[in-house]
Design an enzyme around this catalytic site. Sequence first.
Site, mmCIF file in Angstrom:
data_model
loop_
_atom_site.group_PDB
_atom_site.id
_atom_site.type_symbol
_atom_site.label_atom_id
_atom_site.label_comp_id
_atom_site.label_asym_id
_atom_site.label_seq_id
_atom_site.Cartn_x
_atom_site.Cartn_y
_atom_site.Cartn_z
ATOM 1 N N ASP A 21 47.991 51.382 104.726
ATOM 2 C CA ASP A 21 49.302 51.949 105.032
ATOM 3 C C ASP A 21 50.380 51.142 104.299
ATOM 4 O O ASP A 21 50.594 49.972 104.601
ATOM 5 C CB ASP A 21 49.543 51.859 106.555
ATOM 6 C CG ASP A 21 50.921 52.365 106.927
ATOM 7 O OD1 ASP A 21 51.128 53.587 106.888
ATOM 8 O OD2 ASP A 21 51.805 51.531 107.231
ATOM 9 N N TYR B 261 58.097 48.624 101.399
ATOM 10 C CA TYR B 261 57.349 47.358 101.493
ATOM 11 C C TYR B 261 57.304 46.600 100.162
ATOM 12 O O TYR B 261 56.914 45.439 100.131
ATOM 13 C CB TYR B 261 55.902 47.598 101.981
ATOM 14 C CG TYR B 261 55.772 48.263 103.341
ATOM 15 C CD1 TYR B 261 56.874 48.467 104.166
ATOM 16 C CD2 TYR B 261 54.532 48.701 103.798
ATOM 17 C CE1 TYR B 261 56.747 49.085 105.396
ATOM 18 C CE2 TYR B 261 54.394 49.311 105.034
ATOM 19 C CZ TYR B 261 55.501 49.513 105.820
ATOM 20 O OH TYR B 261 55.366 50.127 107.037
ATOM 21 N N LYS C 219 55.271 55.982 102.064
ATOM 22 C CA LYS C 219 56.376 56.618 102.797
ATOM 23 C C LYS C 219 57.638 56.628 101.935
ATOM 24 O O LYS C 219 57.864 55.682 101.165
ATOM 25 C CB LYS C 219 56.696 55.831 104.078
ATOM 26 C CG LYS C 219 55.499 55.494 104.940
ATOM 27 C CD LYS C 219 55.891 54.740 106.202
ATOM 28 C CE LYS C 219 54.679 54.162 106.902
ATOM 29 N NZ LYS C 219 54.252 52.854 106.415
ATOM 30 N N HIS D 218 59.743 58.015 106.331
ATOM 31 C CA HIS D 218 59.668 56.732 107.035
ATOM 32 C C HIS D 218 60.457 56.725 108.352
ATOM 33 O O HIS D 218 59.990 56.212 109.368
ATOM 34 C CB HIS D 218 60.174 55.616 106.106
ATOM 35 C CG HIS D 218 59.586 54.279 106.389
ATOM 36 N ND1 HIS D 218 59.238 53.384 105.411
ATOM 37 C CD2 HIS D 218 59.276 53.655 107.545
ATOM 38 C CE1 HIS D 218 58.754 52.290 105.956
ATOM 39 N NE2 HIS D 218 58.756 52.427 107.256
HETATM 40 N N1 LIG Z 1 56.374 53.009 110.099
HETATM 41 C C1 LIG Z 1 57.064 51.929 110.383
HETATM 42 O O1 LIG Z 1 58.302 51.969 110.553
HETATM 43 C C2 LIG Z 1 56.362 50.622 110.510
HETATM 44 C C3 LIG Z 1 57.022 49.507 111.074
HETATM 45 C C4 LIG Z 1 56.308 48.317 111.193
HETATM 46 C C5 LIG Z 1 54.980 48.253 110.760
HETATM 47 N N2 LIG Z 1 54.376 49.340 110.196
HETATM 48 C C6 LIG Z 1 52.959 49.329 109.727
HETATM 49 O O2 LIG Z 1 52.125 48.845 110.779
HETATM 50 C C7 LIG Z 1 51.386 47.724 110.291
HETATM 51 C C8 LIG Z 1 51.031 46.768 111.408
HETATM 52 O O3 LIG Z 1 52.174 46.351 112.120
HETATM 53 P P1 LIG Z 1 52.690 44.840 112.142
HETATM 54 O O4 LIG Z 1 52.223 44.170 110.929
HETATM 55 O O5 LIG Z 1 54.129 44.891 112.433
HETATM 56 O O6 LIG Z 1 52.049 44.244 113.457
HETATM 57 P P2 LIG Z 1 50.588 44.027 114.108
HETATM 58 O O7 LIG Z 1 49.515 44.560 113.250
HETATM 59 O O8 LIG Z 1 50.716 44.504 115.510
HETATM 60 O O9 LIG Z 1 50.518 42.452 114.194
HETATM 61 C C9 LIG Z 1 50.330 41.618 113.095
HETATM 62 C C10 LIG Z 1 50.422 40.189 113.612
HETATM 63 O O10 LIG Z 1 49.372 39.974 114.553
HETATM 64 C C11 LIG Z 1 48.531 38.923 114.109
HETATM 65 N N3 LIG Z 1 47.135 39.301 114.348
HETATM 66 C C12 LIG Z 1 46.440 40.292 113.731
HETATM 67 N N4 LIG Z 1 45.211 40.383 114.246
HETATM 68 C C13 LIG Z 1 45.114 39.420 115.198
HETATM 69 C C14 LIG Z 1 44.078 39.014 116.071
HETATM 70 N N5 LIG Z 1 42.891 39.621 116.082
HETATM 71 N N6 LIG Z 1 44.323 37.973 116.909
HETATM 72 C C15 LIG Z 1 45.520 37.352 116.909
HETATM 73 N N7 LIG Z 1 46.540 37.698 116.116
HETATM 74 C C16 LIG Z 1 46.344 38.728 115.255
HETATM 75 C C17 LIG Z 1 48.810 38.755 112.641
HETATM 76 O O11 LIG Z 1 48.633 37.399 112.292
HETATM 77 P P3 LIG Z 1 47.553 36.966 111.166
HETATM 78 O O12 LIG Z 1 47.992 37.667 109.922
HETATM 79 O O13 LIG Z 1 47.700 35.492 111.114
HETATM 80 O O14 LIG Z 1 46.205 37.412 111.656
HETATM 81 C C18 LIG Z 1 50.272 39.165 112.533
HETATM 82 O O15 LIG Z 1 51.112 38.079 112.891
HETATM 83 C C19 LIG Z 1 52.307 47.140 109.220
HETATM 84 O O16 LIG Z 1 51.639 46.241 108.371
HETATM 85 C C20 LIG Z 1 52.772 48.396 108.527
HETATM 86 O O17 LIG Z 1 51.773 48.893 107.664
HETATM 87 C C21 LIG Z 1 55.046 50.523 110.075
#
Ligand SMILES: NC(=O)c1ccc[n+]([C@@H]2O[C@H](COP(=O)([O-])OP(=O)(O)OC[C@H]3O[C@@H](n4cnc5c(N)ncnc54)[C@H](OP(=O)(O)O)[C@@H]3O)[C@@H](O)[C@H]2O)c1
Length: 281
Positions: free
Chosen positions: A43, A48, A73, A106
Amino acid sequence: MEKYKLNNGLYIDKIGFGTYKAGNGDYVPTLINAIEAGYRHFDTAAFYNNEHLIKEVMFKSNVKREDLFLSSKVWKTEMGYDNTIKSFEKSLNNLGTDYLDMFLIHWPKKDLKSDDWKELDIKTWKALETLYKEGRVKSIGVSNFLPHHLINILDKCDIKPMVDQLEIHPGYIQKAAIDFLKDNDILPQAWSPIGRARVLKEERLMELSKKYNKSVAQICIRFILQLGVQPLPKSSSVERMQENMDVFDFEISIEDEFELMCLPQIGWSGEHPDRERIYFD
Ligand SMILES: NC(=O)c1ccc[n+]([C@@H]2O[C@H](COP(=O)([O-])OP(=O)(O)OC[C@H]3O[C@@H](n4cnc5c(N)ncnc54)[C@H](OP(=O)(O)O)[C@@H]3O)[C@@H](O)[C@H]2O)c1
């Protein structure tokens, strides 16, 4: 990997990989690790600023283009019919590919003050429909659209969105939006499925982690799958990438599922399509 079927018949992995700030910006080795860990759905978004690095990842990894699922997006500033087509072309060029597997709007509003967001959403959606009809993208959808934003699209579209990507994790499940999407056969995708690590210390989640002998992150991801939503976790560590996919060998009981659905609000990002962003300490 188990799959969901979209309303146009396309199958997609039940878990995708989030690329926003993946590897704290050290994208290429992180995403190569993610491919090696078994992720195929990536994604990304014009916003980004990492599409050109995903191109490098594809070049360096052994996986074939047709075995990957690339989703991007169009950003707020590029909305409208012509700009969206241009943004799509740019994403294709950045990614070094001649088609996308998924392309999303987005956010529903370019800015909060705009009175004409409904018209702009329709013009943007019409561009996505053109790209879809031309076969340049295999599925189209939206992101951060709540039911009142989606009704506008559903009223005037030729092609229904196939997904809607929302912030969804324990403590912020937006149940009304999920129910609306299911009623309309639109797959919800979960961004920040582990609340960008903000929910990891929540007491009840930690108790469930012990009960099911799974990590808190795995409880979050499994719960999201049981809601019929596609989680898009991001991690920079190979162990955690693998951990986040190792969620198909247990089931959260219906009682625990209800309890998770009714958790007090925790871990909210502070982002909302109709409001100014709130920054928490
Ligand atoms: N459409 C939108 O507006 C929008 C907005 C925000 C995000 N997104 C998408 O959603 C994706 C994911 O969201 P996100 O990156 O905000 O948050 P997330 O996936 O909920 O959380 C990522 C965080 O959690 C940690 N983590 C991951 N797996 C873990 C585990 N098994 N145990 C402990 N900690 C863990 C990671 O640290 P480590 O890296 O150290 O493991 C990182 O700090 C984004 O990358 C993006 O593609 C979309």
